[in-house]
Design a protein around this motif. Structure first.
Motif, mmCIF file in Angstrom:
data_model
loop_
_atom_site.group_PDB
_atom_site.id
_atom_site.type_symbol
_atom_site.label_atom_id
_atom_site.label_comp_id
_atom_site.label_asym_id
_atom_site.label_seq_id
_atom_site.Cartn_x
_atom_site.Cartn_y
_atom_site.Cartn_z
ATOM 1 N N TYR A 383 13.272 16.666 0.360
ATOM 2 C CA TYR A 383 13.878 15.380 0.029
ATOM 3 C C TYR A 383 13.115 14.250 0.698
ATOM 4 O O TYR A 383 12.547 14.414 1.785
ATOM 5 N N LEU A 384 13.128 13.086 0.056
ATOM 6 C CA LEU A 384 12.681 11.875 0.723
ATOM 7 C C LEU A 384 13.649 11.601 1.852
ATOM 8 O O LEU A 384 14.859 11.700 1.677
ATOM 9 N N SER A 385 13.132 11.253 3.030
ATOM 10 C CA SER A 385 13.978 11.325 4.219
ATOM 11 C C SER A 385 14.584 10.019 4.683
ATOM 12 O O SER A 385 15.367 10.020 5.622
ATOM 13 N N ASN A 386 14.242 8.888 4.055
ATOM 14 C CA ASN A 386 14.821 7.642 4.535
ATOM 15 C C ASN A 386 14.896 6.597 3.427
ATOM 16 O O ASN A 386 14.413 6.803 2.309
ATOM 17 N N VAL A 387 15.496 5.466 3.763
ATOM 18 C CA VAL A 387 15.726 4.397 2.793
ATOM 19 C C VAL A 387 14.407 3.841 2.260
ATOM 20 O O VAL A 387 14.285 3.529 1.072
ATOM 21 N N LEU A 392 11.090 2.960 -2.496
ATOM 22 C CA LEU A 392 9.790 2.941 -3.176
ATOM 23 C C LEU A 392 9.798 3.854 -4.403
ATOM 24 O O LEU A 392 9.229 3.507 -5.448
ATOM 25 N N ALA A 393 10.427 5.018 -4.274
ATOM 26 C CA ALA A 393 10.525 5.938 -5.409
ATOM 27 C C ALA A 393 11.324 5.303 -6.546
ATOM 28 O O ALA A 393 10.971 5.444 -7.728
ATOM 29 N N LYS A 421 -0.221 2.066 -13.420
ATOM 30 C CA LYS A 421 -0.956 1.958 -12.161
ATOM 31 C C LYS A 421 -0.088 1.334 -11.072
ATOM 32 O O LYS A 421 -0.151 1.741 -9.902
ATOM 33 N N ARG A 422 0.734 0.356 -11.416
ATOM 34 C CA ARG A 422 1.674 -0.246 -10.448
ATOM 35 C C ARG A 422 2.619 0.806 -9.898
ATOM 36 O O ARG A 422 2.892 0.871 -8.697
ATOM 37 N N SER A 423 3.144 1.644 -10.786
ATOM 38 C CA SER A 423 4.058 2.712 -10.367
ATOM 39 C C SER A 423 3.340 3.713 -9.471
ATOM 40 O O SER A 423 3.882 4.178 -8.457
ATOM 41 N N TRP A 424 2.098 4.050 -9.846
ATOM 42 C CA TRP A 424 1.270 4.984 -9.071
ATOM 43 C C TRP A 424 1.045 4.457 -7.663
ATOM 44 O O TRP A 424 1.109 5.196 -6.680
ATOM 45 N N GLU A 425 0.809 3.151 -7.538
ATOM 46 C CA GLU A 425 0.589 2.537 -6.225
ATOM 47 C C GLU A 425 1.864 2.546 -5.384
ATOM 48 O O GLU A 425 1.803 2.718 -4.156
ATOM 49 N N LYS A 426 3.019 2.354 -6.017
ATOM 50 C CA LYS A 426 4.291 2.410 -5.277
ATOM 51 C C LYS A 426 4.505 3.787 -4.659
ATOM 52 O O LYS A 426 4.938 3.912 -3.513
ATOM 53 N N GLY A 428 2.178 5.750 -3.814
ATOM 54 C CA GLY A 428 1.191 5.847 -2.744
ATOM 55 C C GLY A 428 1.676 5.226 -1.446
ATOM 56 O O GLY A 428 1.279 5.647 -0.356
ATOM 57 N N GLU A 429 2.554 4.224 -1.546
ATOM 58 C CA GLU A 429 3.108 3.601 -0.346
ATOM 59 C C GLU A 429 4.026 4.552 0.417
ATOM 60 O O GLU A 429 4.222 4.406 1.619
ATOM 61 N N ILE A 430 4.609 5.516 -0.274
ATOM 62 C CA ILE A 430 5.487 6.482 0.392
ATOM 63 C C ILE A 430 4.697 7.292 1.416
ATOM 64 O O ILE A 430 5.116 7.459 2.565
ATOM 65 N N THR A 431 3.540 7.776 1.012
ATOM 66 C CA THR A 431 2.726 8.614 1.903
ATOM 67 C C THR A 431 1.772 7.798 2.760
ATOM 68 O O THR A 431 1.190 8.310 3.709
ATOM 69 N N GLY A 432 1.599 6.515 2.417
ATOM 70 C CA GLY A 432 0.694 5.668 3.193
ATOM 71 C C GLY A 432 -0.718 5.636 2.637
ATOM 72 O O GLY A 432 -1.618 5.109 3.277
ATOM 73 N N GLU A 433 -0.916 6.191 1.444
ATOM 74 C CA GLU A 433 -2.240 6.113 0.821
ATOM 75 C C GLU A 433 -2.554 4.688 0.400
ATOM 76 O O GLU A 433 -3.709 4.312 0.252
ATOM 77 N N THR A 434 -1.513 3.905 0.186
ATOM 78 C CA THR A 434 -1.636 2.450 0.084
ATOM 79 C C THR A 434 -0.587 1.877 1.031
ATOM 80 O O THR A 434 0.545 2.353 1.069
#
Length: 451
Positions: A383-387, A392-393, A421-426, A428-434
């Motif tokens: 699971y995603l672990s926080n708010v 972002l998801a 691409k906007r969705s793909w970047e969002k 990426g923010e979860i894992t910190g790739e962006t």
């Protein structure tokens, strides 16, 4: 990150051992200046070395020093950990010597931040480390371990890869339309692929929202008129006499809190002042606090008295809690029934007797049903672990939702590409790739010093 940082990594206080961590290019040489024993600059990596910490020729403490050379360390830098005898004075003295010899005091979470910036971990891993430090239940621990092992990150990356393949197909069609052997990417062909990603994303969002209760607990407010049994219910659920219980109306003036775990789910209970019109200024303040707590509550337990007819105050409380997740508790079923329940929502009602400890298990089951807790797959915990992660998801899903609508309305393929691409970047923010630097500063500032 060219400097060397140091901090105490164990809790301050008296204990058998305390650990001071040092990381950076000069961590070994700085420690060697205050160490009496082997020459630390010549020892092998990942070794533990016995000796003393000294100031000039004075022995400060007998220690074990772990030397770990880059890149096989937590921060991917040279790392030294000094194991001292526990105690505030000794530990602070060793830290002071390190700082005087060239190290800088680390900021909160700076070791973990360096691990992220050096590619050792991603943001999900980093947040899971903090979760693991703060866990209060076994279920939350398992969820944190999933994040730490990279299970969640890999799932997000697999979704991004699917989206990347869609983007690549679109790019080929836009950039090389003259090639006849390339399959033309039409909106009709794109839609099934997009829906597949959406379905997977929607599933993890839903499961993650349910799983938040495993980690954060369900903020539960107990409300009702005076003397309906709110404090008795709190004591019964906590299995201790935390709240004062008397026959005098208005005994509870302030908020009484407690926490209990129901099948691995933390329930944060708040007993409130009885809600009624009163001339007592102290009781008025208590009533106002009770109403304020309703705004932030995840669950409201509305307690009514089985032995009394419903009053205007009861109906007012029911109106104020309408639309919130709530359970209507008919208490004192050991006494003759005078309440008329025909005007109440039957699906929300639980009957019990706190004095006879009857119906409490039914209440716990109702809470689990209310929050879909039994649907959480406790054998998985991916699971995603926080708010932050869930938000972002949701943003990524919302963008894909708009894309789907656009495709159905014949949106041009190049516009579809921009939104995907906007969705793909969002994601990426979860894992910190962006990421943005401000996010990192805010996120890691929540970590404890020395982690």
């Amino acid at each position: 990150m060219t400097d060397t940082i140091a901090a105490i990594s164990t809790a301050l206080g008296i204990g058998a051992i305390s650990i001071i961590r040092v990381s950076g290019p000069e961590s070994i040489s700085i420690t060697n200046k205050i160490f009496k024993g082997k020459n630390l600059t010549e020892v092998s990596s990942h070794t533990i070395n016995y000796g003393y910490i000294k100031e000039n020729e004075e022995i400060i403490d007998e220690v074990l020093v772990s030397v770990m050379k880059a890149p096989k360390t937590f921060t991917k830098e040279d790392v030294v950990e000094i194991n001292c005898h526990g105690g505030i004075t000794t530990t602070n003295k060793v830290l002071e010597l390190l700082l005087r010899n060239g190290a800088r005091l680390a900021e909160p979470g700076e070791f973990t931040k360096r691990a992220f910036l050096n590619g050792r971990i991603d943001l999900v891993n980093a947040e899971s480390i903090m979760d693991l430090i703060n866990v209060k239940t076994e279920a939350a621990r398992k969820m944190a371990i999933k994040g730490l092992k990279g299970t969640i990150s890999n799932y997000i990356r697999s979704l991004r890869q699917e989206m990347l393949e869609i983007l690549a197909s679109i790019e080929v069609n836009i950039d090389y339309p003259e090639y006849e052997d390339i399959e033309v990417m039409t909106n009709e062909k794109l839609l099934p692929q997009l829906k597949s990603v959406k379905t997977k994303l929607q599933q993890i969002i839903k499961e993650s929202e349910n799983s938040q209760w495993l980690k954060e607990g369900i903020k539960t407010v107990i409300v009702g008129r005076p003397n309906v049994g709110k404090s008795s219910l709190l004591n019964c659920l906590l299995n201790e006499n935390k709240a004062i219980v008397t026959d005098i109306a208005g005994t509870t003036r302030d908020i009484v809190e407690g926490s209990v775990t129901i099948d691995g789910i933390p329930l944060i209970l708040m007993d409130t002042a009885g809600i009624r019109d009163t001339d007592n200024i102290v009781e008025q303040i208590g009533v106002e606090k009770s109403l304020e707590l309703l705004e932030d509550a995840n669950l409201v337990l509305v307690v009514l008295n089985n032995n009394e007819e419903l009053t205007e105050e009861d109906f007012d409380i029911l109106a104020k809690t309408l639309g919130k997740p709530r359970i209507i508790i008919i208490n004192k079923t050991d006494l003759p029934t005078k309440i008329d329940t025909t005007k109440l929502d039957k699906k929300d009602i639980i009957t019990l007797s706190v004095t006879e400890n009857r119906g409490i298990d039914d209440l716990k089951q109702k809470i689990k049903e209310k929050f879909n807790l039994e649907q959480i797959d406790q054998a998985d915990f991916t699971y995603l672990s926080n708010v932050r992660q869930i938000a972002l998801a949701k943003e990524a899903y919302s963008i894909l939702d708009e894309v789907e609508t656009g495709i159905e309305n014949s949106m041009p393929i190049d516009m579809v590409e921009i939104d995907i691409k906007r969705s793909w970047e969002k994601l990426g923010e979860i894992t910190g790739e962006t990421y943005q630097e401000e996010l990192l500063d805010q996120l890691f500032s929540q970590f404890c010093l020395g982690k």
